[in-house]
Motif scaffolding. Structure first.
Motif, short mmCIF file in Angstrom:
data_model
loop_
_atom_site.label_atom_id
_atom_site.label_comp_id
_atom_site.label_asym_id
_atom_site.label_seq_id
_atom_site.Cartn_x
_atom_site.Cartn_y
_atom_site.Cartn_z
N GLU A 207 55.54 50.25 48.11
CA GLU A 207 55.66 49.52 46.85
C GLU A 207 54.30 49.36 46.16
O GLU A 207 54.21 48.77 45.08
N LEU A 208 53.25 49.86 46.78
CA LEU A 208 51.93 49.77 46.18
C LEU A 208 51.89 50.49 44.83
O LEU A 208 52.36 51.62 44.72
N ARG A 209 51.35 49.82 43.85
CA ARG A 209 51.21 50.47 42.53
C ARG A 209 49.89 51.24 42.47
O ARG A 209 49.80 52.28 41.84
N TYR A 210 48.88 50.70 43.12
CA TYR A 210 47.58 51.36 43.15
C TYR A 210 47.19 51.63 44.59
O TYR A 210 47.05 50.70 45.38
N SER A 211 47.04 52.88 44.92
CA SER A 211 46.61 53.26 46.27
C SER A 211 45.26 53.95 46.15
O SER A 211 45.10 54.90 45.38
N ILE A 212 44.28 53.47 46.88
CA ILE A 212 42.92 54.00 46.78
C ILE A 212 42.52 54.72 48.06
O ILE A 212 42.67 54.18 49.16
N ASP A 213 42.04 55.94 47.93
CA ASP A 213 41.43 56.67 49.04
C ASP A 213 39.95 56.77 48.70
O ASP A 213 39.55 57.54 47.83
N ILE A 214 39.14 55.95 49.35
CA ILE A 214 37.74 55.81 48.97
C ILE A 214 36.91 57.03 49.37
O ILE A 214 36.86 57.40 50.53
N ASP A 215 36.29 57.62 48.35
CA ASP A 215 35.42 58.77 48.58
C ASP A 215 34.07 58.58 47.89
O ASP A 215 33.04 58.98 48.40
N GLU A 216 34.10 57.95 46.71
CA GLU A 216 32.90 57.70 45.94
C GLU A 216 32.70 56.19 45.74
O GLU A 216 33.62 55.40 45.95
N LEU A 217 31.51 55.81 45.31
CA LEU A 217 31.19 54.40 45.12
C LEU A 217 32.12 53.75 44.08
O LEU A 217 32.49 52.59 44.20
N GLU A 218 32.51 54.50 43.08
CA GLU A 218 33.44 53.98 42.07
C GLU A 218 34.77 53.58 42.70
O GLU A 218 35.36 52.56 42.34
N ASP A 219 35.24 54.39 43.67
CA ASP A 219 36.47 54.06 44.38
C ASP A 219 36.30 52.74 45.14
O ASP A 219 37.23 51.93 45.20
N MET A 220 35.12 52.54 45.71
CA MET A 220 34.85 51.33 46.47
C MET A 220 34.94 50.10 45.56
O MET A 220 35.51 49.07 45.94
N LYS A 221 34.41 50.22 44.36
CA LYS A 221 34.44 49.10 43.43
C LYS A 221 35.86 48.77 42.98
O LYS A 221 36.22 47.60 42.82
N ILE A 222 36.67 49.79 42.78
CA ILE A 222 38.06 49.58 42.39
C ILE A 222 38.82 48.91 43.53
O ILE A 222 39.57 47.95 43.33
N ALA A 223 38.61 49.41 44.75
CA ALA A 223 39.28 48.83 45.92
C ALA A 223 38.86 47.38 46.11
O ALA A 223 39.68 46.53 46.46
N GLU A 224 37.58 47.11 45.91
CA GLU A 224 37.08 45.74 46.07
C GLU A 224 37.77 44.80 45.09
O GLU A 224 38.15 43.67 45.45
N SER A 225 37.95 45.24 43.87
CA SER A 225 38.61 44.41 42.86
C SER A 225 40.04 44.08 43.28
O SER A 225 40.48 42.93 43.15
N ILE A 226 40.75 45.07 43.82
CA ILE A 226 42.14 44.85 44.26
C ILE A 226 42.18 43.94 45.48
O ILE A 226 43.01 43.03 45.56
N LEU A 227 41.27 44.15 46.42
CA LEU A 227 41.23 43.32 47.63
C LEU A 227 40.90 41.88 47.30
O LEU A 227 41.50 40.94 47.85
N GLU A 228 39.96 41.67 46.42
CA GLU A 228 39.60 40.31 46.04
C GLU A 228 40.76 39.59 45.37
O GLU A 228 40.98 38.40 45.58
N ARG A 229 41.52 40.32 44.61
CA ARG A 229 42.71 39.76 43.96
C ARG A 229 43.75 39.38 45.00
O ARG A 229 44.37 38.32 44.92
N LYS A 230 43.93 40.25 46.00
CA LYS A 230 44.90 39.96 47.07
C LYS A 230 44.48 38.72 47.88
O LYS A 230 45.31 37.90 48.26
N LEU A 231 43.17 38.59 48.13
CA LEU A 231 42.67 37.47 48.93
C LEU A 231 42.86 36.13 48.21
O LEU A 231 42.95 35.08 48.86
N LYS A 232 42.94 36.15 46.89
CA LYS A 232 43.11 34.93 46.12
C LYS A 232 44.57 34.50 46.04
O LYS A 232 44.86 33.36 45.65
N LEU A 233 45.50 35.41 46.37
CA LEU A 233 46.94 35.09 46.27
C LEU A 233 47.37 34.14 47.38
O LEU A 233 46.81 34.15 48.46
#
Length: 233
Positions: A207-233
């Motif tokens: 059911e994930l809408r955004y799935s990230i496979d981290i390869d570059e630093l930009e991917d890391m920043k996107i994943a971090e944004s999603i993880l931080e949002r999840k941690l606040k829920l």
């Protein structure tokens, strides 16, 4: 059924040096995969496969205390994950009395997972007596809008059977392998030397809408944004 939760985390990384221990949303990237693996069924055994002493030490700090280190020849950029899996399986069976029936591949570079989904997938795998199951996510870019380009021409990846006037006419179920998990029996891996085989592997729709496979630093920043949002829920 005993399942080895195989977590591949080699030390080398060209895109992001030290990627597996790179800080993201307050923890090293590797934390999120080990943490999830530890929350799964009691018959799922977290197993860290690394050639790096710092990564090994971090794994031990989270309770992964075995003495395994991946050989350097299985930890290069060109090394195949399946070879590392089979080597670890052989080592584990020789070092433990527990018989491993299946392997759950959890890549640290895909830290955004839903725990209940992985648990449901394992349950389905067991109940249906499957040999291979992989997580997939609906494609955001529909194949009717995707093209394959050559030097002098191009074509759509998929074409509708009739005229389409809007996205409501985009038929068909199209998915991509999102990297969340790969699950296969030991026999399947030995016979196919792969987790995914067309026509044999079953699909588990995430059911994930955004799935990230981290390869570059930009991917890391996107994943971090999603993880931080999840941690606040």
């Amino acid at each position: 059924m005993n399942i080895l939760a195989f977590i591949p985390a080699r030390g080398g990384s060209k895109g992001i040096p030290g990627k597996n221990l790179y800080p993201i949303a307050g923890n090293p990237l590797l934390f999120y995969t080990i943490d999830l693996a530890k929350k799964l069924d009691k018959n799922v055994i977290p197993f860290l496969s690394t050639d790096d002493s710092d990564i090994k030490a971090y794994g031990r700090s989270l309770g992964l205390n075995d003495d395994y280190l991946r050989p350097k020849e299985l930890a290069s950029d060109s090394s195949a994950t399946i070879d590392a899996v089979m080597h670890a399986l052989e080592w584990f069976q020789k070092s433990n009395e527990v018989q491993i029936d299946s392997v759950l591949l959890l890549q640290p570079t895909s830290p955004i997972r839903i725990l209940s989904e992985v648990q449901s997938a394992i349950l389905r795998f067991k109940e249906k007596k499957m040999e291979s199951l992989v997580s997939v996510t609906l494609m955001r870019e529909h194949p009717f809008e995707c093209i394959k380009a050559g030097e002098d021409s191009w074509s759509f990846l998929e074409k509708p059977s009739g005229k389409v006037t809007g996205r409501q006419g985009y038929t068909g179920n199209y998915y991509f392998l999102d990297g969340s998990f790969y699950l296969a029996s030991v026999d399947f891996l030995k016979n196919n030397k792969a987790f995914v085989v067309e026509g044999k592997t079953k699909l588990f729709e995430s059911e994930l809408r955004y799935s990230i496979d981290i390869d570059e630093l930009e991917d890391m920043k996107i994943a971090e944004s999603i993880l931080e949002r999840k941690l606040k829920l």
